[in-house]
Design an enzyme around this catalytic site. Structure first.
Site, mmCIF file in Angstrom:
data_model
loop_
_atom_site.group_PDB
_atom_site.id
_atom_site.type_symbol
_atom_site.label_atom_id
_atom_site.label_comp_id
_atom_site.label_asym_id
_atom_site.label_seq_id
_atom_site.Cartn_x
_atom_site.Cartn_y
_atom_site.Cartn_z
ATOM 1 N N GLY A 1 -35.646 82.830 28.874
ATOM 2 C CA GLY A 1 -34.380 83.556 28.930
ATOM 3 C C GLY A 1 -34.297 84.385 30.200
ATOM 4 N N GLY A 2 -34.636 85.666 30.085
ATOM 5 C CA GLY A 2 -34.474 86.611 31.189
ATOM 6 C C GLY A 2 -35.051 86.126 32.516
ATOM 7 N N GLU B 1 -30.682 83.875 18.145
ATOM 8 C CA GLU B 1 -29.514 84.760 18.295
ATOM 9 C C GLU B 1 -28.299 84.197 17.556
ATOM 10 O OE1 GLU B 1 -29.705 85.077 22.556
ATOM 11 O OE2 GLU B 1 -31.559 86.228 22.355
ATOM 12 N N ASN C 1 -32.582 79.374 29.715
ATOM 13 C CA ASN C 1 -31.440 79.673 28.845
ATOM 14 C C ASN C 1 -30.771 80.932 29.402
ATOM 15 O OD1 ASN C 1 -29.710 80.392 26.788
ATOM 16 N ND2 ASN C 1 -31.326 80.915 25.324
ATOM 17 N N TRP C 2 -29.641 80.730 30.033
ATOM 18 C CA TRP C 2 -28.964 81.874 30.682
ATOM 19 C C TRP C 2 -28.211 82.762 29.699
ATOM 20 C CZ3 TRP C 2 -26.599 80.550 36.182
ATOM 21 C CH2 TRP C 2 -27.657 80.305 37.069
ATOM 22 N N LYS C 3 -28.084 82.317 28.453
ATOM 23 C CA LYS C 3 -27.357 83.100 27.441
ATOM 24 C C LYS C 3 -25.968 83.480 27.984
ATOM 25 C CE LYS C 3 -31.788 84.495 25.615
ATOM 26 N NZ LYS C 3 -32.564 85.430 24.831
ATOM 27 N N GLU D 1 -39.833 79.908 19.115
ATOM 28 C CA GLU D 1 -39.566 81.221 19.704
ATOM 29 C C GLU D 1 -39.681 82.297 18.629
ATOM 30 O OE1 GLU D 1 -36.840 80.846 23.389
ATOM 31 O OE2 GLU D 1 -35.563 80.739 21.636
ATOM 32 N N HIS E 1 -30.689 78.546 18.150
ATOM 33 C CA HIS E 1 -31.340 79.703 18.767
ATOM 34 C C HIS E 1 -31.293 80.879 17.789
ATOM 35 C CE1 HIS E 1 -32.174 83.068 21.397
ATOM 36 N NE2 HIS E 1 -32.721 82.195 22.229
ATOM 37 N N SER F 1 -40.242 85.880 26.078
ATOM 38 C CA SER F 1 -40.885 86.694 27.120
ATOM 39 C C SER F 1 -41.809 85.913 28.051
ATOM 40 C CB SER F 1 -41.629 87.877 26.490
ATOM 41 O OG SER F 1 -40.708 88.735 25.835
ATOM 42 N N GLY G 1 -37.084 88.607 24.593
ATOM 43 C CA GLY G 1 -36.529 89.730 25.353
ATOM 44 C C GLY G 1 -37.279 91.040 25.171
HETATM 45 P P1 PGA Z 1 -36.621 85.661 26.869
HETATM 46 O O1 PGA Z 1 -35.650 84.755 25.975
HETATM 47 O O2 PGA Z 1 -37.379 84.738 27.790
HETATM 48 O O3 PGA Z 1 -35.714 86.586 27.608
HETATM 49 O O4 PGA Z 1 -37.553 86.382 25.927
HETATM 50 C C1 PGA Z 1 -36.068 83.494 25.501
HETATM 51 C C2 PGA Z 1 -34.975 82.871 24.697
HETATM 52 O O5 PGA Z 1 -34.271 83.574 23.952
HETATM 53 O O6 PGA Z 1 -34.770 81.636 24.774
#
Ligand code: PGA
Length: 251
Positions: free
Chosen positions: A229-230, A94, A9-11, A163, A92, A208, A169
């Protein structure tokens, strides 16, 4: 048994220059046939990425509940599909927190995705305060029950992503026991919502995930993959995750 599914997930990250990373991830996918890889870049990159990758699935990070219309700034599942997406992520944390998306909204988005012919990844997860209060399982299973559309044809195109909000993150991850307990609780809820077909729905862990912890997390009971994500932003770390769970050449 389905293959482990690793979804990046590149956000809100990714310029045209990032297509080189996507190509490298795609080339790696061909070398690791025992892992299924996918990327959800910003919607603007889906079409260009579609032109340069062969093996990986591509998806959007959100969609509107409607197919088209006067919704300035939004994007529909049909538009994502037309751009070359195979799936879309909905719910998600967020988006649940920033845009106050309810389970009802997430469910409508998931249904819109299915109606457009996409697969859907429905995200759920508790906040730290909810976990500290002992409510994590109740919160997450209620999110699953409220966010997954009803219907016989849903399960084959559904993926769940657990999640914990406090793990996204932050570099913090739950204990394996907590991951397994939550994934089992999600499975039970899926069986109620989807019937027997719920037994085949993949449940991803997210929060993470990185090369150093991927093997342990992905080895946990009922964990069918990861939403990353990251660590999905560079081919190097994606390959690190894939190599950790399925070393090249292993049989
Ligand atoms: P993260 O994000 O791997 O950077 O913790 C995961 C996500 O939000 O899907």
């Amino acid at each position: 048994m389905s293959l482990p599914y690793i979804v990046g997930n590149w956000k809100m990250n990714g310029l045209r220059a990032s297509l080189a990373e996507a190509r490298a991830i795609d080339r790696a996918a061909a070398r690791y046939p025992k892992v299924e890889l996918a990327l959800a870049p910003p919607a603007t990159l889906i079409s260009r990425m579609r032109d340069v990758v062969q093996t990986i699935d591509l998806g959007g990070q959100d969609c509107h509940v409607e197919e088209s219309g006067a919704f300035t700034g939004d994007i529909s599942a049909a538009i994502l599909k037309d751009a070359g997406a195979e799936f879309v992520i909905v719910g998600h944390s967020e988006r649940r927190s920033t845009y106050r998306e309810s389970d009802e909204t997430v469910c409508a988005k998931a249904q819109a995705a299915l109606d457009a012919g996409l697969s859907v990844i429905v995200c759920v997860g508790e906040t730290e305060a909810q976990r500290d209060a002992g409510d994590a399982e109740a919160v997450v299973t209620a999110q699953v029950a409220g966010s997954v559309p009803q219907g016989d044809d849903v399960a084959p195109r559904l993926t769940l992503a657990y999640e914990p909000v406090w793990a996204i993150g932050t570099g913090r991850v739950p204990s394996l026991d907590d991951v397994e307990a939550m994934h089992r609780a999600i499975r039970e809820t899926l069986l109620k919502v989807c019937g027997d077909a719920g037994s085949n729905v993949r449940i991803l862990y997210g929060g993470s995930v990185k090369p150093e912890n991927a093997a342990e997390l992905l080895g946990a009971d009922e964990v069918g993959g990861a939403l990353v994500g990251g660590a999905s932003l560079t081919a190097e770390s994606v390959i690190g995750i894939v190599e950790a769970i399925s070393p090249a050449g292993s049989e």
